[in-house]
Design a protein around this motif. Structure first.
Motif, PDB file in Angstrom:
ATOM      1  N   HIS A  29       0.822  -1.215   0.000  1.00  0.00           N
ATOM      2  CA  HIS A  29       0.000   0.000   0.000  1.00  0.00           C
ATOM      3  C   HIS A  29       0.853   1.260   0.000  1.00  0.00           C
ATOM      4  O   HIS A  29       0.602   2.198  -0.748  1.00  0.00           O
ATOM      5  N   GLN A  34       2.146   3.472  -4.482  1.00  0.00           N
ATOM      6  CA  GLN A  34       2.554   4.843  -4.784  1.00  0.00           C
ATOM      7  C   GLN A  34       3.346   4.906  -6.089  1.00  0.00           C
ATOM      8  O   GLN A  34       3.129   5.795  -6.920  1.00  0.00           O
ATOM      9  N   TYR A  37       1.013   4.483  -8.966  1.00  0.00           N
ATOM     10  CA  TYR A  37       0.211   5.704  -9.145  1.00  0.00           C
ATOM     11  C   TYR A  37       1.014   6.781  -9.861  1.00  0.00           C
ATOM     12  O   TYR A  37       0.518   7.447 -10.785  1.00  0.00           O
ATOM     13  N   GLU A 132       3.444   7.301   3.290  1.00  0.00           N
ATOM     14  CA  GLU A 132       1.993   7.287   3.478  1.00  0.00           C
ATOM     15  C   GLU A 132       1.426   8.704   3.461  1.00  0.00           C
ATOM     16  O   GLU A 132       0.390   8.975   2.844  1.00  0.00           O
ATOM     17  N   ASN A 135       1.635  10.013  -0.051  1.00  0.00           N
ATOM     18  CA  ASN A 135       0.656   9.315  -0.878  1.00  0.00           C
ATOM     19  C   ASN A 135      -0.734   9.923  -0.694  1.00  0.00           C
ATOM     20  O   ASN A 135      -1.469  10.156  -1.668  1.00  0.00           O
ATOM     21  N   ASN A 136      -1.091  10.220   0.559  1.00  0.00           N
ATOM     22  CA  ASN A 136      -2.373  10.880   0.826  1.00  0.00           C
ATOM     23  C   ASN A 136      -2.409  12.278   0.214  1.00  0.00           C
ATOM     24  O   ASN A 136      -3.444  12.727  -0.291  1.00  0.00           O
ATOM     25  N   THR A 137      -1.269  12.961   0.256  1.00  0.00           N
ATOM     26  CA  THR A 137      -1.176  14.302  -0.329  1.00  0.00           C
ATOM     27  C   THR A 137      -1.422  14.262  -1.832  1.00  0.00           C
ATOM     28  O   THR A 137      -2.189  15.056  -2.382  1.00  0.00           O
ATOM     29  N   LEU A 138      -0.786  13.321  -2.507  1.00  0.00           N
ATOM     30  CA  LEU A 138      -0.943  13.200  -3.955  1.00  0.00           C
ATOM     31  C   LEU A 138      -2.385  12.898  -4.350  1.00  0.00           C
ATOM     32  O   LEU A 138      -2.881  13.384  -5.365  1.00  0.00           O
ATOM     33  N   LYS A 139      -3.053  12.109  -3.528  1.00  0.00           N
ATOM     34  CA  LYS A 139      -4.416  11.691  -3.856  1.00  0.00           C
ATOM     35  C   LYS A 139      -5.468  12.757  -3.533  1.00  0.00           C
ATOM     36  O   LYS A 139      -6.438  12.912  -4.267  1.00  0.00           O
ATOM     37  N   HIS A 140      -5.263  13.479  -2.413  1.00  0.00           N
ATOM     38  CA  HIS A 140      -6.360  14.304  -1.904  1.00  0.00           C
ATOM     39  C   HIS A 140      -6.083  15.807  -1.800  1.00  0.00           C
ATOM     40  O   HIS A 140      -7.037  16.586  -1.731  1.00  0.00           O
ATOM     41  N   GLU A 178     -12.343   7.595   5.643  1.00  0.00           N
ATOM     42  CA  GLU A 178     -11.173   8.120   4.940  1.00  0.00           C
ATOM     43  C   GLU A 178      -9.981   8.327   5.876  1.00  0.00           C
ATOM     44  O   GLU A 178      -8.885   8.665   5.435  1.00  0.00           O
TER      45      GLU A 178
END
Length: 217
Positions: A29, A34, A37, A132, A135-140, A178
């Motif tokens: 994950h 990442q 993605y 992590e 990764n959350n930054t890139l997505k949201h 989330e």
């Protein structure tokens, strides 16, 4: 007594299996997902005429996924990380992010920062925490700039991860489905006796601070 002993053995085996599955799940994950993605972003932004350099770099990203999956299948010990190094791994991570063409990255490291102050069993968990978060930054986050600053703070290592995105309500997200990513980061922080704080302002961005004590002399 025999039954109790057998039950203890079974519980121990189940705990080890659960820990192993959790580790593999986290590796896939936080690391491999990442990379995939980022590769998808690169492919989505390719021009009709593909530059050989871009082609090679995307190939190398996917090759890394293959290599890491192969490593996980052979061993649960991440030797590659320690061969490369903590700082070099951060630089490589930012390099891959910048190559998508969608983000600017900045890595600041104070002169008095010494990564050797961390135990080897700690730095890999710390790096996965950073992955992590990013990764959350890139997505949201819907940002275009990501910064990481490493500095000493009262004889502790302070890592600040900052973006200029849309921000979010930290408490609201933690209480929702989330919030798995945030809670996972906090759980990892506890494993290495670190503290982590999230400061996010709507339409201004998010700052995450990780504070970690040095290993005992």
């Amino acid at each position: 007594m025999k039954n109790q002993f057998e039950q203890t053995i079974i519980r121990s085996q189940l705990e080890i299996q659960n820990q192993t599955l959790t580790y593999i799940g986290s590796e896939i994950h936080d690391n491999l997902v990442q990379i995939i993605y980022l590769s998808m972003l690169r492919i989505a932004n390719l021009k009709k005429e593909i530059d050989e350099k871009d082609k090679d770099e995307i190939y190398n990203l996917l090759k890394k996924v293959w290599h890491d999956l192969r490593s996980i299948s052979h061993s649960l010990i991440n030797t590659n990380f320690h061969q490369v190094g903590f700082i070099e791994s951060l630089e490589h991570l930012f390099h891959n992010i910048e190559k998508t063409g969608k983000y600017k990255t900045k890595l600041h490291i104070d002169e008095d920062v010494n990564i050797d102050m961390l135990d080897k069993s700690v730095d890999i968990i710390l790096f996965r925490m950073i992955q992590e978060i990013i990764n959350n930054t890139l997505k949201h986050a819907a940002c275009d700039t990501i910064e990481i600053t490493l500095k000493n703070l009262n004889s502790q290592l302070n890592i600040e991860i900052k973006d200029n995105g849309i921000g979010f309500d930290v408490n609201k997200v933690r209480e929702s489905s989330e919030g798995v990513g945030i809670n996972n980061i906090i759980s990892r922080a506890k494993l290495i006796n670190a503290t982590v704080s999230f400061n996010s302002i709507i339409n201004e961005g998010t700052t995450v601070n990780i504070l970690l004590k040095a290993k005992a002399a």
